[in-house]
Design a protein around this motif. Structure first.
Motif, PDB file in Angstrom:
ATOM      1  N   LYS A   1      29.009 -88.251 -36.706  1.00 14.14           N
ATOM      2  CA  LYS A   1      29.374 -89.367 -35.841  1.00 14.14           C
ATOM      3  C   LYS A   1      30.889 -89.515 -35.705  1.00 14.14           C
ATOM      4  N   HIS A   2      31.618 -88.790 -36.533  1.00 15.36           N
ATOM      5  CA  HIS A   2      33.075 -88.862 -36.452  1.00 15.36           C
ATOM      6  C   HIS A   2      33.586 -88.174 -35.184  1.00 15.36           C
ATOM      7  N   LEU A   3      34.500 -88.831 -34.489  1.00 13.07           N
ATOM      8  CA  LEU A   3      35.209 -88.242 -33.370  1.00 13.07           C
ATOM      9  C   LEU A   3      36.645 -88.030 -33.825  1.00 13.07           C
TER      10      LEU A   3
ATOM     11  N   THR B   1      37.652 -94.995 -39.047  1.00 14.65           N
ATOM     12  CA  THR B   1      38.755 -95.161 -39.998  1.00 14.65           C
ATOM     13  C   THR B   1      39.961 -95.691 -39.231  1.00 14.65           C
ATOM     14  N   GLU B   2      40.934 -96.195 -39.949  1.00 19.14           N
ATOM     15  CA  GLU B   2      42.132 -96.724 -39.307  1.00 19.14           C
ATOM     16  C   GLU B   2      43.368 -95.893 -39.639  1.00 19.14           C
ATOM     17  N   ASN B   3      43.233 -94.933 -40.551  1.00 16.54           N
ATOM     18  CA  ASN B   3      44.373 -94.112 -40.948  1.00 16.54           C
ATOM     19  C   ASN B   3      44.612 -92.972 -39.958  1.00 16.54           C
ATOM     20  N   VAL B   4      45.816 -92.401 -40.024  1.00 16.98           N
ATOM     21  CA  VAL B   4      46.161 -91.196 -39.266  1.00 16.98           C
ATOM     22  C   VAL B   4      46.263 -90.049 -40.255  1.00 16.98           C
TER      23      VAL B   4
ATOM     24  N   ALA C   1      46.104 -86.903 -36.330  1.00 18.57           N
ATOM     25  CA  ALA C   1      44.838 -87.183 -35.663  1.00 18.57           C
ATOM     26  C   ALA C   1      44.175 -88.397 -36.278  1.00 18.57           C
ATOM     27  N   THR C   2      43.424 -89.100 -35.465  1.00 19.61           N
ATOM     28  CA  THR C   2      42.614 -90.210 -35.964  1.00 19.61           C
ATOM     29  C   THR C   2      41.167 -89.753 -36.076  1.00 19.61           C
ATOM     30  N   ILE C   3      40.438 -90.392 -36.957  1.00 18.88           N
ATOM     31  CA  ILE C   3      39.022 -90.096 -37.147  1.00 18.88           C
ATOM     32  C   ILE C   3      38.269 -91.405 -36.986  1.00 18.88           C
TER      33      ILE C   3
ATOM     34  N   PRO D   1      41.199-102.295 -48.231  1.00 25.39           N
ATOM     35  CA  PRO D   1      40.637-101.649 -47.044  1.00 25.39           C
ATOM     36  C   PRO D   1      41.164-100.231 -46.850  1.00 25.39           C
ATOM     37  N   HIS D   2      42.461-100.021 -47.082  1.00 24.18           N
ATOM     38  CA  HIS D   2      43.056 -98.689 -46.949  1.00 24.18           C
ATOM     39  C   HIS D   2      42.441 -97.725 -47.944  1.00 24.18           C
ATOM     40  N   ASP D   3      42.274 -98.186 -49.194  1.00 25.74           N
ATOM     41  CA  ASP D   3      41.686 -97.355 -50.240  1.00 25.74           C
ATOM     42  C   ASP D   3      40.239 -96.999 -49.917  1.00 25.74           C
ATOM     43  N   ARG D   4      39.479 -97.980 -49.444  1.00 26.82           N
ATOM     44  CA  ARG D   4      38.078 -97.737 -49.120  1.00 26.82           C
ATOM     45  C   ARG D   4      37.958 -96.709 -47.993  1.00 26.82           C
ATOM     46  N   GLU D   5      38.839 -96.829 -47.029  1.00 26.35           N
ATOM     47  CA  GLU D   5      38.792 -95.944 -45.884  1.00 26.35           C
ATOM     48  C   GLU D   5      39.073 -94.502 -46.287  1.00 26.35           C
ATOM     49  N   PHE D   6      40.135 -94.317 -47.039  1.00 32.31           N
ATOM     50  CA  PHE D   6      40.491 -92.955 -47.438  1.00 32.31           C
ATOM     51  C   PHE D   6      39.497 -92.410 -48.450  1.00 32.31           C
ATOM     52  N   SER D   7      38.970 -93.266 -49.307  1.00 30.58           N
ATOM     53  CA  SER D   7      37.983 -92.836 -50.286  1.00 30.58           C
ATOM     54  C   SER D   7      36.727 -92.334 -49.592  1.00 30.58           C
TER      55      SER D   7
END
Length: 239
Positions: free
Chosen positions: A112-114, A80-83, A75-77, A29-35
């Motif tokens: 759509k990203h905040l 996604t769940e990463n900072v 910052a968060t986007i 999940p982390h890899d997919r998010e950052f990818s």
């Protein structure tokens, strides 16, 4: 591997390559998010200026800064769940992000990203902005109030002012541009500029005009003041 959206649209071969690389990176999940985020950022050097050297020279020799804050902030986007480490370039109207040791730009097409900074409680959203005698373009706006009917935003920016002197050692400078306020209706994605007078503001809401005028007078509100405008927008949303 980083590909801009324009490059992807031009070449079907590059689409295939990108898809293959993307699938190889989807291991967690982390890899997919950052990818997902990494595949949607463009190198800073690809910004549409005459040359990268021209831009770098301009920044290096100008007084002041193109940023309000030079330091990258956490910052968060949304989605996604990463900072991430992010900063806003107020001159280019671009959101810069640290991608490893490189600086890249978040692609505005994914509007759509905040982007929410953890320090200072400030969030940016991408909206369509209409220009006089020009096509609308995507731009970053500070989100002040988010409502189903009427949302309020502030547009902050900087401009480059060339030197007016003819001496060789004179340089231009970055200056703040007076902030403007905008509204978005029904989460349409379109930023509507607000006038700077109470009379013109009330005229935008013909069916509620009388109540808005009365409320502004009773509360002594001025649409040029941010806190007054926030109070007014919240009132309109309750009508």
């Amino acid at each position: 591997m980083k590909l801009s959206l324009q490059t992807i649209c031009i070449s079907m071969l590059l689409i295939a390559v990108t898809t293959e690389v993307y699938s190889q990176r989807e291991t967690s999940p982390h890899d997919r998010e950052f990818s997902f985020l990494s595949n949607n950022i463009n190198p800073l050097s690809n910004y549409k200026l005459p040359t990268e050297a021209t831009y770098q020279s301009l920044v290096a020799n100008a007084e002041g800064s193109q940023f309000y804050e030079e330091t990258f902030k956490k910052a968060t986007i949304s989605n996604t769940e990463n900072v991430f480490n992010v900063r806003y370039n107020a001159f280019l109207d671009e959101m810069e992000i640290l991608d490893g040791n490189d600086i890249a730009l978040i692609d505005k097409e994914y509007q759509k990203h905040l982007i929410s900074f953890l320090d200072g409680n400030i969030s940016y959203k991408v909206l369509w902005e209409k220009h006089k005698n020009a096509k609308a373009s995507l731009a970053y706006f500070v989100q002040l109030e988010d409502n189903n009917y009427l949302s309020l935003y502030r547009k902050d920016s900087k401009k480059y002012v060339p030197s007016r002197k003819q001496r060789a050692n004179d340089t231009g400078k970055f200056q703040n541009v007076r902030s403007r306020f905008y509204v978005e209706i029904n989460h349409s994605g379109k930023a509507i500029p607000l006038p700077r007078t109470n009379k013109e503001f009330a005229a935008l809401f013909s069916d509620k005009r009388a109540k808005i005028v009365a409320y502004m007078k009773s509360e002594k509100l001025k649409v040029r003041k941010e806190n007054d405008l926030i109070q007014l927008i919240n009132y309109i949303n309750e009508l």
